[in-house]
Design a protein around this motif. Structure first.
Motif, mmCIF file in Angstrom:
data_model
loop_
_atom_site.group_PDB
_atom_site.id
_atom_site.type_symbol
_atom_site.label_atom_id
_atom_site.label_comp_id
_atom_site.label_asym_id
_atom_site.label_seq_id
_atom_site.Cartn_x
_atom_site.Cartn_y
_atom_site.Cartn_z
ATOM 1 N N ASN A 71 0.860 -1.312 -0.077
ATOM 2 C CA ASN A 71 0.122 -0.069 0.022
ATOM 3 C C ASN A 71 0.983 1.314 -0.034
ATOM 4 O OD1 ASN A 71 -1.941 2.175 1.065
ATOM 5 N ND2 ASN A 71 -3.188 0.589 1.694
ATOM 6 N N THR A 73 0.853 3.832 1.552
ATOM 7 C CA THR A 73 0.601 4.488 2.644
ATOM 8 C C THR A 73 2.067 4.092 3.564
ATOM 9 O OG1 THR A 73 -0.525 2.691 3.624
ATOM 10 C CG2 THR A 73 -1.981 4.651 3.102
ATOM 11 N N ASP A 130 -2.204 6.047 -4.911
ATOM 12 C CA ASP A 130 -2.245 4.720 -4.495
ATOM 13 C C ASP A 130 -3.116 3.769 -5.312
ATOM 14 O OD1 ASP A 130 -2.181 2.531 -2.667
ATOM 15 O OD2 ASP A 130 -3.882 3.074 -1.502
ATOM 16 N N PRO A 131 -2.801 3.353 -6.580
ATOM 17 C CA PRO A 131 -3.433 2.633 -7.348
ATOM 18 C C PRO A 131 -3.831 1.381 -6.716
ATOM 19 C CG PRO A 131 -1.151 2.870 -8.285
ATOM 20 C CD PRO A 131 -1.153 3.818 -7.057
ATOM 21 N N SER A 132 -5.033 0.741 -6.903
ATOM 22 C CA SER A 132 -5.447 -0.528 -6.350
ATOM 23 C C SER A 132 -5.487 -1.328 -7.679
ATOM 24 C CB SER A 132 -7.009 -0.294 -5.890
ATOM 25 O OG SER A 132 -7.803 -0.154 -6.912
#
Ligand SMILES: *[C@@H]1O[C@H](CO)[C@@H](O)[C@H](O)[C@H]1NC(C)=O
Ligand SMILES: *[C@@H]1O[C@H](CO)[C@@H](O)[C@H](O)[C@H]1NC(C)=O
Ligand SMILES: *[C@@H]1O[C@H](CO)[C@@H](O)[C@H](O)[C@H]1NC(C)=O
Ligand SMILES: *[C@@H]1O[C@H](CO)[C@@H](O)[C@H](O)[C@H]1NC(C)=O
Ligand SMILES: *[C@@H]1O[C@H](CO)[C@@H](O)[C@H](O)[C@H]1NC(C)=O
Ligand SMILES: *[C@@H]1O[C@H](CO)[C@@H](O)[C@H](O)[C@H]1NC(C)=O
Ligand SMILES: *[C@@H]1O[C@H](CO)[C@@H](O)[C@H](O)[C@H]1NC(C)=O
Length: 260
Positions: A172, A174, A201-203
């Protein structure tokens, strides 16, 4: 005349290749890779067009066929990975770091596909270390201690091993040290969304992950051509129109065949 023939041939291959599955390397979220390093000037705007301030934190370029585009941005842009040094293998003997070393990077750049070199993996085969991914770390960098790469100068006679076997772990963003600095997140605003894409923060979901710029614009996914003397050269893809799905023109007159 010859040039026109080449162009039509290239176009035909492009149309044929577009009927096959995606050329991009699909990779698991965790795995093995190689790591090299490259010079990225501080505040430089790299391929994804992430903000210049992203360079104030650890960043990396990812090998083209995993990056997912042959130019500008691809699905890897903005992704964060925890990279852990395993060992060197060009040195004799291999070097194993005495203490584990890891770094969390954000992908901001494209490591161009080459015919040899560490970023040369395609779906057809890995790089010389047997890996499909190469992370090219922006280093040296103010964001990374100069002694990040462990060495044993008295034994090997040099400190820079150049290339490492590593393990990577998708994390992540973060976890990235630039996460709390808003100026290091996102893309530059002066290029427009058509040429800049750097999610915080590409998922992997299409609503927060970059598309492939080259797929989206009909640009060749590989920029390799075989010349009339049988050598393989890399060329810069040029978009010449928007009618066919692949538009590629070789700028080298001796080029006879391009893989698009
Ligand atoms: C990165 O990987 C190393 C080794 O597996 C681990 O010790 C470390 O906690 C990881 N860091 C993050 C932020 O996931
Ligand atoms: C990449 O280059 C190495 C030599 O450095 C070669 O052995 C390997 O086959 C190449 N991989 C691809 C996919 O071309
Ligand atoms: C490291 O690189 C060497 C040489 O390419 C390879 O044989 C080995 O399997 C790689 N991986 C590890 C974890 O050492
Ligand atoms: C360097 O390598 C030699 C030989 O393996 C070893 O004896 C020595 O302790 C190493 N030094 C350091 C600082 O790692
Ligand atoms: C990263 O973590 C945040 C906070 O826990 C979460 O909101 C976000 O969805 C996560 N991102 C991804 C790509 O999973
Ligand atoms: C993206 O789509 C997923 C479902 O596919 C949704 O859960 C998520 O909230 C969406 N994210 C954004 C930033 O719109
Ligand atoms: C083949 O042609 C290219 C330019 O078209 C040239 O750069 C290269 O040196 C030539 N290679 C050989 C083996 O003659």
């Amino acid at each position: 005349m010859a040039f026109t023939a080449v162009y039509l041939f290239v176009l035909a291959i492009g149309l044929v290749s577009s009927t096959f599955a995606s050329p991009w390397i699909q990779y698991p979220s965790d795995g093995l890779a190689t790591m090299t390093h490259y010079d990225l000037p501080k505040d430089y705007i790299a391929a994804c067009a992430c903000t210049g301030d992203s360079t104030h934190y650890p960043t990396a370029a990812l090998s083209q066929m995993a990056f997912g585009s042959s130019t500008a941005y691809g699905p890897a842009c903005g992704r964060c990975f925890n990279l852990t040094l395993l060992n060197t293998f060009l040195s004799v003997p291999p070097f194993y770091p005495p203490t584990p070393k890891s770094i969390v990077v954000k992908v901001t750049d494209l490591c161009p596909l080459s015919t040899s070199g560490w970023c040369n993996a395609t779906q057809e085969g890995p790089n010389a270390a047997g890996n499909y991914l190469n992370f090219d770390l922006a280093f040296p960098s103010d964001a990374i201690p100069d002694d990040f790469f462990p060495s044993n100068a008295s034994y090997y006679g040099y400190t820079d091993f150049g290339v490492w076997n590593i393990s990577y772990q998708s994390v992540n963003c973060t976890q990235w040290s630039g996460w709390n600095d808003a100026s290091a997140l996102g893309s530059v605003t002066n290029l427009g969304p058509e040429s800049a894409c750097c999610p915080s923060d590409p998922s992997g979901s299409s609503n927060d992950t970059c598309p492939s710029y080259s797929d989206h614009n009909g640009i060749a996914y590989k920029n390799r051509c075989i010349t009339s003397n049988n050598s393989i050269v890399m060329v810069t893809p040029v978009v010449i129109g928007a009618f066919f799905d692949v538009h590629y023109v070789a700028v080298i007159p001796t080029v006879v065949l391009c893989f698009v």
